[in-house]
Motif scaffolding. Sequence first.
Motif, PDB file in Angstrom:
ATOM      1  N   THR A 118      -9.196  -1.160  -0.864  1.00  0.00           N
ATOM      2  CA  THR A 118      -8.456  -2.057  -1.745  1.00  0.00           C
ATOM      3  C   THR A 118      -7.624  -1.304  -2.770  1.00  0.00           C
ATOM      4  O   THR A 118      -6.673  -1.831  -3.302  1.00  0.00           O
ATOM      5  CB  THR A 118      -9.418  -3.019  -2.481  1.00  0.00           C
ATOM      6  OG1 THR A 118     -10.393  -2.238  -3.166  1.00  0.00           O
ATOM      7  CG2 THR A 118     -10.078  -3.960  -1.512  1.00  0.00           C
ATOM      8  N   THR A 119      -7.971  -0.056  -3.043  1.00  0.00           N
ATOM      9  CA  THR A 119      -7.176   0.755  -3.957  1.00  0.00           C
ATOM     10  C   THR A 119      -6.520   1.874  -3.180  1.00  0.00           C
ATOM     11  O   THR A 119      -7.050   2.348  -2.173  1.00  0.00           O
ATOM     12  CB  THR A 119      -8.055   1.375  -5.068  1.00  0.00           C
ATOM     13  OG1 THR A 119      -9.044   2.201  -4.461  1.00  0.00           O
ATOM     14  CG2 THR A 119      -8.716   0.304  -5.907  1.00  0.00           C
ATOM     15  N   VAL A 120      -5.367   2.288  -3.628  1.00  0.00           N
ATOM     16  CA  VAL A 120      -4.655   3.375  -2.958  1.00  0.00           C
ATOM     17  C   VAL A 120      -5.224   4.687  -3.453  1.00  0.00           C
ATOM     18  O   VAL A 120      -5.405   4.892  -4.648  1.00  0.00           O
ATOM     19  CB  VAL A 120      -3.146   3.301  -3.258  1.00  0.00           C
ATOM     20  CG1 VAL A 120      -2.422   4.465  -2.616  1.00  0.00           C
ATOM     21  CG2 VAL A 120      -2.580   1.987  -2.760  1.00  0.00           C
ATOM     22  N   GLN A 121      -5.493   5.566  -2.516  1.00  0.00           N
ATOM     23  CA  GLN A 121      -6.051   6.862  -2.868  1.00  0.00           C
ATOM     24  C   GLN A 121      -5.191   7.945  -2.266  1.00  0.00           C
ATOM     25  O   GLN A 121      -4.515   7.736  -1.267  1.00  0.00           O
ATOM     26  CB  GLN A 121      -7.468   7.007  -2.318  1.00  0.00           C
ATOM     27  CG  GLN A 121      -8.413   5.952  -2.842  1.00  0.00           C
ATOM     28  CD  GLN A 121      -9.756   6.028  -2.131  1.00  0.00           C
ATOM     29  OE1 GLN A 121      -9.915   6.708  -1.132  1.00  0.00           O
ATOM     30  NE2 GLN A 121     -10.720   5.312  -2.646  1.00  0.00           N
ATOM     31  N   CYS A 160      11.947   2.379   4.508  1.00  0.00           N
ATOM     32  CA  CYS A 160      10.843   3.331   4.667  1.00  0.00           C
ATOM     33  C   CYS A 160       9.803   2.764   5.640  1.00  0.00           C
ATOM     34  O   CYS A 160       9.326   3.466   6.530  1.00  0.00           O
ATOM     35  CB  CYS A 160      10.210   3.632   3.311  1.00  0.00           C
ATOM     36  SG  CYS A 160       8.778   4.724   3.389  1.00  0.00           S
ATOM     37  N   ILE A 161       9.483   1.486   5.482  1.00  0.00           N
ATOM     38  CA  ILE A 161       8.507   0.838   6.362  1.00  0.00           C
ATOM     39  C   ILE A 161       9.030   0.814   7.795  1.00  0.00           C
ATOM     40  O   ILE A 161       8.293   1.093   8.751  1.00  0.00           O
ATOM     41  CB  ILE A 161       8.183  -0.591   5.856  1.00  0.00           C
ATOM     42  CG1 ILE A 161       7.550  -0.536   4.462  1.00  0.00           C
ATOM     43  CG2 ILE A 161       7.304  -1.338   6.847  1.00  0.00           C
ATOM     44  CD1 ILE A 161       6.299   0.309   4.349  1.00  0.00           C
ATOM     45  N   LYS A 162      10.304   0.511   7.967  1.00  0.00           N
ATOM     46  CA  LYS A 162      10.907   0.523   9.307  1.00  0.00           C
ATOM     47  C   LYS A 162      10.822   1.923   9.917  1.00  0.00           C
ATOM     48  O   LYS A 162      10.579   2.085  11.106  1.00  0.00           O
ATOM     49  CB  LYS A 162      12.364   0.062   9.246  1.00  0.00           C
ATOM     50  CG  LYS A 162      12.518  -1.413   8.975  1.00  0.00           C
ATOM     51  CD  LYS A 162      13.988  -1.782   8.881  1.00  0.00           C
ATOM     52  CE  LYS A 162      14.165  -3.227   8.480  1.00  0.00           C
ATOM     53  NZ  LYS A 162      15.589  -3.581   8.309  1.00  0.00           N
ATOM     54  N   TYR A 163      11.035   2.942   9.077  1.00  0.00           N
ATOM     55  CA  TYR A 163      10.942   4.328   9.555  1.00  0.00           C
ATOM     56  C   TYR A 163       9.516   4.631  10.032  1.00  0.00           C
ATOM     57  O   TYR A 163       9.320   5.221  11.092  1.00  0.00           O
ATOM     58  CB  TYR A 163      11.354   5.295   8.441  1.00  0.00           C
ATOM     59  CG  TYR A 163      11.177   6.749   8.806  1.00  0.00           C
ATOM     60  CD1 TYR A 163      12.021   7.358   9.726  1.00  0.00           C
ATOM     61  CD2 TYR A 163      10.172   7.522   8.232  1.00  0.00           C
ATOM     62  CE1 TYR A 163      11.865   8.693  10.073  1.00  0.00           C
ATOM     63  CE2 TYR A 163      10.007   8.853   8.565  1.00  0.00           C
ATOM     64  CZ  TYR A 163      10.851   9.437   9.487  1.00  0.00           C
ATOM     65  OH  TYR A 163      10.690  10.751   9.833  1.00  0.00           O
ATOM     66  N   ILE A 164       8.534   4.189   9.262  1.00  0.00           N
ATOM     67  CA  ILE A 164       7.129   4.398   9.651  1.00  0.00           C
ATOM     68  C   ILE A 164       6.841   3.686  10.976  1.00  0.00           C
ATOM     69  O   ILE A 164       6.206   4.243  11.867  1.00  0.00           O
ATOM     70  CB  ILE A 164       6.178   3.925   8.532  1.00  0.00           C
ATOM     71  CG1 ILE A 164       6.319   4.840   7.314  1.00  0.00           C
ATOM     72  CG2 ILE A 164       4.732   3.896   9.021  1.00  0.00           C
ATOM     73  CD1 ILE A 164       5.626   4.332   6.064  1.00  0.00           C
ATOM     74  N   TYR A 165       7.338   2.437  11.119  1.00  0.00           N
ATOM     75  CA  TYR A 165       7.156   1.707  12.379  1.00  0.00           C
ATOM     76  C   TYR A 165       7.758   2.480  13.553  1.00  0.00           C
ATOM     77  O   TYR A 165       7.161   2.579  14.621  1.00  0.00           O
ATOM     78  CB  TYR A 165       7.824   0.335  12.311  1.00  0.00           C
ATOM     79  CG  TYR A 165       7.167  -0.683  11.416  1.00  0.00           C
ATOM     80  CD1 TYR A 165       5.856  -0.547  10.980  1.00  0.00           C
ATOM     81  CD2 TYR A 165       7.865  -1.805  11.000  1.00  0.00           C
ATOM     82  CE1 TYR A 165       5.270  -1.489  10.148  1.00  0.00           C
ATOM     83  CE2 TYR A 165       7.284  -2.760  10.176  1.00  0.00           C
ATOM     84  CZ  TYR A 165       5.988  -2.602   9.755  1.00  0.00           C
ATOM     85  OH  TYR A 165       5.408  -3.542   8.949  1.00  0.00           O
ATOM     86  N   THR A 211       0.835  -1.208   0.000  1.00  0.00           N
ATOM     87  CA  THR A 211       0.000   0.000   0.000  1.00  0.00           C
ATOM     88  C   THR A 211       0.870   1.258   0.000  1.00  0.00           C
ATOM     89  O   THR A 211       0.621   2.190  -0.772  1.00  0.00           O
ATOM     90  CB  THR A 211      -0.943   0.002   1.219  1.00  0.00           C
ATOM     91  OG1 THR A 211      -1.734  -1.181   1.182  1.00  0.00           O
ATOM     92  CG2 THR A 211      -1.833   1.223   1.224  1.00  0.00           C
ATOM     93  N   ILE A 212       1.883   1.279   0.851  1.00  0.00           N
ATOM     94  CA  ILE A 212       2.780   2.445   0.931  1.00  0.00           C
ATOM     95  C   ILE A 212       3.534   2.610  -0.392  1.00  0.00           C
ATOM     96  O   ILE A 212       3.634   3.714  -0.938  1.00  0.00           O
ATOM     97  CB  ILE A 212       3.774   2.303   2.109  1.00  0.00           C
ATOM     98  CG1 ILE A 212       3.021   2.270   3.448  1.00  0.00           C
ATOM     99  CG2 ILE A 212       4.805   3.429   2.093  1.00  0.00           C
ATOM    100  CD1 ILE A 212       2.208   3.505   3.765  1.00  0.00           C
ATOM    101  N   GLN A 213       4.047   1.505  -0.937  1.00  0.00           N
ATOM    102  CA  GLN A 213       4.794   1.575  -2.190  1.00  0.00           C
ATOM    103  C   GLN A 213       3.919   2.065  -3.338  1.00  0.00           C
ATOM    104  O   GLN A 213       4.341   2.907  -4.136  1.00  0.00           O
ATOM    105  CB  GLN A 213       5.391   0.205  -2.521  1.00  0.00           C
ATOM    106  CG  GLN A 213       6.329   0.253  -3.699  1.00  0.00           C
ATOM    107  CD  GLN A 213       7.090  -1.054  -3.868  1.00  0.00           C
ATOM    108  OE1 GLN A 213       6.759  -2.072  -3.278  1.00  0.00           O
ATOM    109  NE2 GLN A 213       8.124  -1.018  -4.685  1.00  0.00           N
ATOM    110  N   ALA A 214       2.693   1.586  -3.405  1.00  0.00           N
ATOM    111  CA  ALA A 214       1.777   2.029  -4.469  1.00  0.00           C
ATOM    112  C   ALA A 214       1.494   3.525  -4.343  1.00  0.00           C
ATOM    113  O   ALA A 214       1.452   4.250  -5.337  1.00  0.00           O
ATOM    114  CB  ALA A 214       0.480   1.231  -4.410  1.00  0.00           C
ATOM    115  N   TYR A 215       1.302   3.993  -3.103  1.00  0.00           N
ATOM    116  CA  TYR A 215       1.070   5.429  -2.891  1.00  0.00           C
ATOM    117  C   TYR A 215       2.270   6.238  -3.383  1.00  0.00           C
ATOM    118  O   TYR A 215       2.118   7.235  -4.095  1.00  0.00           O
ATOM    119  CB  TYR A 215       0.811   5.719  -1.409  1.00  0.00           C
ATOM    120  CG  TYR A 215       0.808   7.200  -1.134  1.00  0.00           C
ATOM    121  CD1 TYR A 215      -0.323   7.973  -1.406  1.00  0.00           C
ATOM    122  CD2 TYR A 215       1.940   7.851  -0.649  1.00  0.00           C
ATOM    123  CE1 TYR A 215      -0.326   9.346  -1.192  1.00  0.00           C
ATOM    124  CE2 TYR A 215       1.946   9.219  -0.432  1.00  0.00           C
ATOM    125  CZ  TYR A 215       0.818   9.960  -0.703  1.00  0.00           C
ATOM    126  OH  TYR A 215       0.832  11.311  -0.498  1.00  0.00           O
TER     127      TYR A 215
END
Length: 137
Positions: free
Chosen positions: A91-94, A38-43, A9-13
């Motif tokens: 289900t879709t990235v917005q 990036c995900i680790k940073y968000i965590y 989801t994050i990558q698609a955004y």
Amino acid sequence: MSSSNFETTIQAYLENRAKTDSLFAETYRKANKSIEECIKYIYSKARKLAKGGNAVGVDDATVYGWAVHYYDEDDIKVKDVKERVEVVAPTTVQEPVVQEPVKEEKPEPVKQKSARKKTKQELQKIFDSRQLSLFDM
């Protein structure tokens, strides 16, 4: 790190943003950055927000903002963070939607017609019609 729904989801955004924002597209291609980090940073940002608690709720716009910030800044150091994320997402990235505050419309008070007072004659008729007589039975 295997690709999770959260990571996808994050990558698609970020990819959608890079398509529409040429300045971010350059930042997103930095060689020293990765979606895993990036995900680790968000965590780590969420952990700080939880202030030692076990759970925290964070809105989409904030999480997406952290992801963009990670790519914008070159001096971010990310420690290995082991966290679990539960995503409640469409289900879709917005793009994050900024909603205008809804103006509450207060209902107008219902105006009741003032009841007309009954005259003594009207009250007597009502009383007489309700009064039983021994002879009526």
